[in-house]
Write a protein that holds these residues in place. Structure first.
Motif, PDB file in Angstrom:
ATOM      1  N   PRO A 235     -44.852   5.746  48.917  1.00  0.00           N
ATOM      2  CA  PRO A 235     -46.232   5.993  48.520  1.00  0.00           C
ATOM      3  C   PRO A 235     -46.612   7.456  48.725  1.00  0.00           C
ATOM      4  CG  PRO A 235     -46.172   4.960  50.675  1.00  0.00           C
ATOM      5  CD  PRO A 235     -44.750   5.011  50.173  1.00  0.00           C
ATOM      6  N   ALA A 236     -47.630   7.904  48.011  1.00  0.00           N
ATOM      7  CA  ALA A 236     -48.125   9.270  48.146  1.00  0.00           C
ATOM      8  C   ALA A 236     -48.867   9.404  49.467  1.00  0.00           C
ATOM      9  CB  ALA A 236     -49.052   9.605  46.990  1.00  0.00           C
ATOM     10  N   GLY A 237     -48.812  10.585  50.052  1.00  0.00           N
ATOM     11  CA  GLY A 237     -49.528  10.845  51.301  1.00  0.00           C
ATOM     12  C   GLY A 237     -50.984  11.162  51.030  1.00  0.00           C
ATOM     13  N   ASP A 238     -51.729  11.433  52.098  1.00  0.00           N
ATOM     14  CA  ASP A 238     -53.152  11.761  51.964  1.00  0.00           C
ATOM     15  C   ASP A 238     -53.339  12.960  51.046  1.00  0.00           C
ATOM     16  OD1 ASP A 238     -53.818   9.739  53.658  1.00  0.00           O
ATOM     17  OD2 ASP A 238     -53.919  11.009  55.452  1.00  0.00           O
ATOM     18  N   GLY A 239     -54.290  12.860  50.132  1.00  0.00           N
ATOM     19  CA  GLY A 239     -54.596  13.949  49.213  1.00  0.00           C
ATOM     20  C   GLY A 239     -53.674  14.039  48.017  1.00  0.00           C
ATOM     21  N   HIS A 240     -52.722  13.114  47.898  1.00  0.00           N
ATOM     22  CA  HIS A 240     -51.773  13.165  46.789  1.00  0.00           C
ATOM     23  C   HIS A 240     -51.841  11.932  45.903  1.00  0.00           C
ATOM     24  CE1 HIS A 240     -49.782  16.789  48.168  1.00  0.00           C
ATOM     25  NE2 HIS A 240     -49.906  16.306  49.385  1.00  0.00           N
ATOM     26  N   ASP A 241     -52.929  11.202  45.951  1.00  0.00           N
ATOM     27  CA  ASP A 241     -53.011   9.978  45.159  1.00  0.00           C
ATOM     28  C   ASP A 241     -53.607  10.209  43.780  1.00  0.00           C
ATOM     29  OD1 ASP A 241     -55.607  10.458  45.856  1.00  0.00           O
ATOM     30  OD2 ASP A 241     -55.999   8.428  46.593  1.00  0.00           O
ATOM     31  N   HIS A 242     -54.147  11.398  43.509  1.00  0.00           N
ATOM     32  CA  HIS A 242     -54.705  11.777  42.217  1.00  0.00           C
ATOM     33  C   HIS A 242     -55.847  10.884  41.758  1.00  0.00           C
ATOM     34  CE1 HIS A 242     -51.727  14.870  41.590  1.00  0.00           C
ATOM     35  NE2 HIS A 242     -50.828  14.017  42.038  1.00  0.00           N
ATOM     36  N   GLY A 243     -56.509  10.246  42.686  1.00  0.00           N
ATOM     37  CA  GLY A 243     -57.725   9.498  42.380  1.00  0.00           C
ATOM     38  C   GLY A 243     -57.545   8.486  41.278  1.00  0.00           C
ATOM     39  N   GLY A 244     -58.572   8.361  40.436  1.00  0.00           N
ATOM     40  CA  GLY A 244     -58.564   7.357  39.381  1.00  0.00           C
ATOM     41  C   GLY A 244     -58.089   7.900  38.051  1.00  0.00           C
ATOM     42  N   GLU A 245     -57.299   8.972  38.052  1.00  0.00           N
ATOM     43  CA  GLU A 245     -56.830   9.524  36.788  1.00  0.00           C
ATOM     44  C   GLU A 245     -55.965   8.522  36.045  1.00  0.00           C
ATOM     45  OE1 GLU A 245     -54.759  13.144  37.457  1.00  0.00           O
ATOM     46  OE2 GLU A 245     -56.444  14.088  38.459  1.00  0.00           O
ATOM     47  N   LYS A 246     -56.031   8.591  34.727  1.00  0.00           N
ATOM     48  CA  LYS A 246     -55.204   7.738  33.885  1.00  0.00           C
ATOM     49  C   LYS A 246     -53.757   8.219  33.998  1.00  0.00           C
ATOM     50  CE  LYS A 246     -54.839   7.799  29.138  1.00  0.00           C
ATOM     51  NZ  LYS A 246     -55.408   7.844  27.811  1.00  0.00           N
ATOM     52  N   PRO A 247     -52.826   7.330  34.370  1.00  0.00           N
ATOM     53  CA  PRO A 247     -51.443   7.768  34.526  1.00  0.00           C
ATOM     54  C   PRO A 247     -50.819   8.126  33.183  1.00  0.00           C
ATOM     55  CG  PRO A 247     -51.595   5.395  34.764  1.00  0.00           C
ATOM     56  CD  PRO A 247     -53.006   5.923  34.654  1.00  0.00           C
ATOM     57  N   VAL A 248     -49.966   9.130  33.217  1.00  0.00           N
ATOM     58  CA  VAL A 248     -49.233   9.551  32.032  1.00  0.00           C
ATOM     59  C   VAL A 248     -47.773   9.221  32.262  1.00  0.00           C
ATOM     60  CG1 VAL A 248     -48.546  11.526  30.626  1.00  0.00           C
ATOM     61  CG2 VAL A 248     -50.851  11.406  31.552  1.00  0.00           C
ATOM     62  N   ALA A 249     -47.160   8.609  31.301  1.00  0.00           N
ATOM     63  CA  ALA A 249     -45.753   8.245  31.432  1.00  0.00           C
ATOM     64  C   ALA A 249     -44.906   9.502  31.509  1.00  0.00           C
ATOM     65  CB  ALA A 249     -45.326   7.395  30.237  1.00  0.00           C
ATOM     66  N   ALA A 250     -43.987   9.528  32.464  1.00  0.00           N
ATOM     67  CA  ALA A 250     -43.089  10.657  32.569  1.00  0.00           C
ATOM     68  C   ALA A 250     -42.261  10.711  31.302  1.00  0.00           C
ATOM     69  CB  ALA A 250     -42.188  10.497  33.784  1.00  0.00           C
ATOM     70  N   GLY A 251     -42.114  11.892  30.774  1.00  0.00           N
ATOM     71  CA  GLY A 251     -41.360  12.038  29.545  1.00  0.00           C
ATOM     72  C   GLY A 251     -42.193  11.787  28.302  1.00  0.00           C
ATOM     73  N   ALA A 252     -43.459  11.402  28.492  1.00  0.00           N
ATOM     74  CA  ALA A 252     -44.329  11.188  27.347  1.00  0.00           C
ATOM     75  C   ALA A 252     -44.663  12.543  26.729  1.00  0.00           C
ATOM     76  CB  ALA A 252     -45.615  10.482  27.769  1.00  0.00           C
ATOM     77  N   PRO A 253     -44.853  12.602  25.430  1.00  0.00           N
ATOM     78  CA  PRO A 253     -45.178  13.862  24.798  1.00  0.00           C
ATOM     79  C   PRO A 253     -46.514  14.389  25.294  1.00  0.00           C
ATOM     80  CG  PRO A 253     -44.966  12.092  23.166  1.00  0.00           C
ATOM     81  CD  PRO A 253     -44.762  11.500  24.510  1.00  0.00           C
ATOM     82  N   ALA A 254     -46.618  15.704  25.401  1.00  0.00           N
ATOM     83  CA  ALA A 254     -47.862  16.325  25.817  1.00  0.00           C
ATOM     84  C   ALA A 254     -48.878  16.220  24.688  1.00  0.00           C
ATOM     85  CB  ALA A 254     -47.617  17.793  26.154  1.00  0.00           C
ATOM     86  N   MET A 255     -50.146  16.236  25.058  1.00  0.00           N
ATOM     87  CA  MET A 255     -51.188  16.196  24.037  1.00  0.00           C
ATOM     88  C   MET A 255     -51.195  17.527  23.295  1.00  0.00           C
ATOM     89  SD  MET A 255     -54.330  14.140  25.803  1.00  0.00           S
ATOM     90  CE  MET A 255     -54.163  14.599  27.509  1.00  0.00           C
ATOM     91  N   PRO A 256     -51.537  17.504  22.015  1.00  0.00           N
ATOM     92  CA  PRO A 256     -51.586  18.752  21.241  1.00  0.00           C
ATOM     93  C   PRO A 256     -52.572  19.729  21.869  1.00  0.00           C
ATOM     94  CG  PRO A 256     -51.754  16.842  19.801  1.00  0.00           C
ATOM     95  CD  PRO A 256     -51.852  16.335  21.205  1.00  0.00           C
ATOM     96  N   ARG A 257     -52.227  21.010  21.840  1.00  0.00           N
ATOM     97  CA  ARG A 257     -53.085  22.027  22.447  1.00  0.00           C
ATOM     98  C   ARG A 257     -52.955  23.359  21.722  1.00  0.00           C
ATOM     99  NH1 ARG A 257     -52.219  21.370  27.939  1.00  0.00           N
ATOM    100  NH2 ARG A 257     -51.539  19.308  27.405  1.00  0.00           N
ATOM    101  N   PHE A 258     -53.884  24.253  22.046  1.00  0.00           N
ATOM    102  CA  PHE A 258     -53.803  25.613  21.535  1.00  0.00           C
ATOM    103  C   PHE A 258     -54.271  26.564  22.624  1.00  0.00           C
ATOM    104  CE2 PHE A 258     -58.289  24.908  20.828  1.00  0.00           C
ATOM    105  CZ  PHE A 258     -58.860  26.155  21.044  1.00  0.00           C
ATOM    106  N   ALA A 259     -53.902  27.814  22.492  1.00  0.00           N
ATOM    107  CA  ALA A 259     -54.358  28.862  23.401  1.00  0.00           C
ATOM    108  C   ALA A 259     -54.685  30.080  22.558  1.00  0.00           C
ATOM    109  CB  ALA A 259     -53.296  29.194  24.433  1.00  0.00           C
TER     110      ALA A 259
END
Length: 183
Positions: free
Chosen positions: A24-48
């Protein structure tokens, strides 16, 4: 006797490999209620887009475009900035969601390809024009339907390794029993 020792070592290694992924993750490393992203899943489209004064990053999630505006010199958010946006040549309404953070809702999800993005930034007496391209690929745009996560792959391979080790161990015991030796 040597084969049985090797099989036992393989079995222990497979069990240890499987057990180590459940930490399990330690204190401060649980990332709250964020929606999990599958490892290896494609990144969302972006621009800079950047100039000597401002940097703008946009991340597309469906029709929602999240925008982050920072100063180029120190990467600090730009407070009280106004942002006008064009995506694919069409003006898009932008709403401030925080200091240096904005959100825009596109009329429709863009088609795969490169979509031009132009932003006009007004911050106090500074005005700047930023341009970039939103790079949308078909696979990244489609999401992760039907795909597994890295965890499922690890669990599957671990289970297969464990099953193979158990099979080989049992095979060694059968051969030893037939030859009259002790396993």
């Amino acid at each position: 006797m040597k084969m049985t020792t090797d099989i036992k070592a393989l079995t222990v290694a497979a069990m240890l490999a499987t057990a180590s992924f459940g930490a399990p993750a330690g204190d401060g490393h649980d990332h709250g209620g964020e929606k999990p992203v599958a490892a290896g899943a494609p990144a969302m489209p972006r621009f800079a887009a950047s100039t000597g004064t401002f940097e703008l990053v946009g991340v597309l999630d469906g029709r929602t475009l999240s925008l982050y505006l920072d100063r180029a010199a120190d990467n600090s958010p730009v407070p009280d900035a106004l942002l006008e946006l064009e995506v694919g040549g069409a003006a898009v309404a932008v709403e401030r969601t925080g200091e240096g953070m904005f959100e825009a809702t596109l009329a429709a999800e863009p088609e795969p390809g490169e979509v031009p993005v132009t932003a006009t930034v007004v911050a106090g007496d500074e005005t700047d024009l930023l341009a970039g391209e939103l790079d949308i690929h078909g696979a990244a745009h489609a999401g992760t339907e039907g795909g597994g996560t890295a965890w499922t792959a690890v669990a599957g391979w671990s289970a297969a390794a464990f099953a193979a080790a158990a099979f080989l161990y049992g095979l060694g015991r059968v051969r030893a029993a037939r030859s009259g030796g002790a396993a």
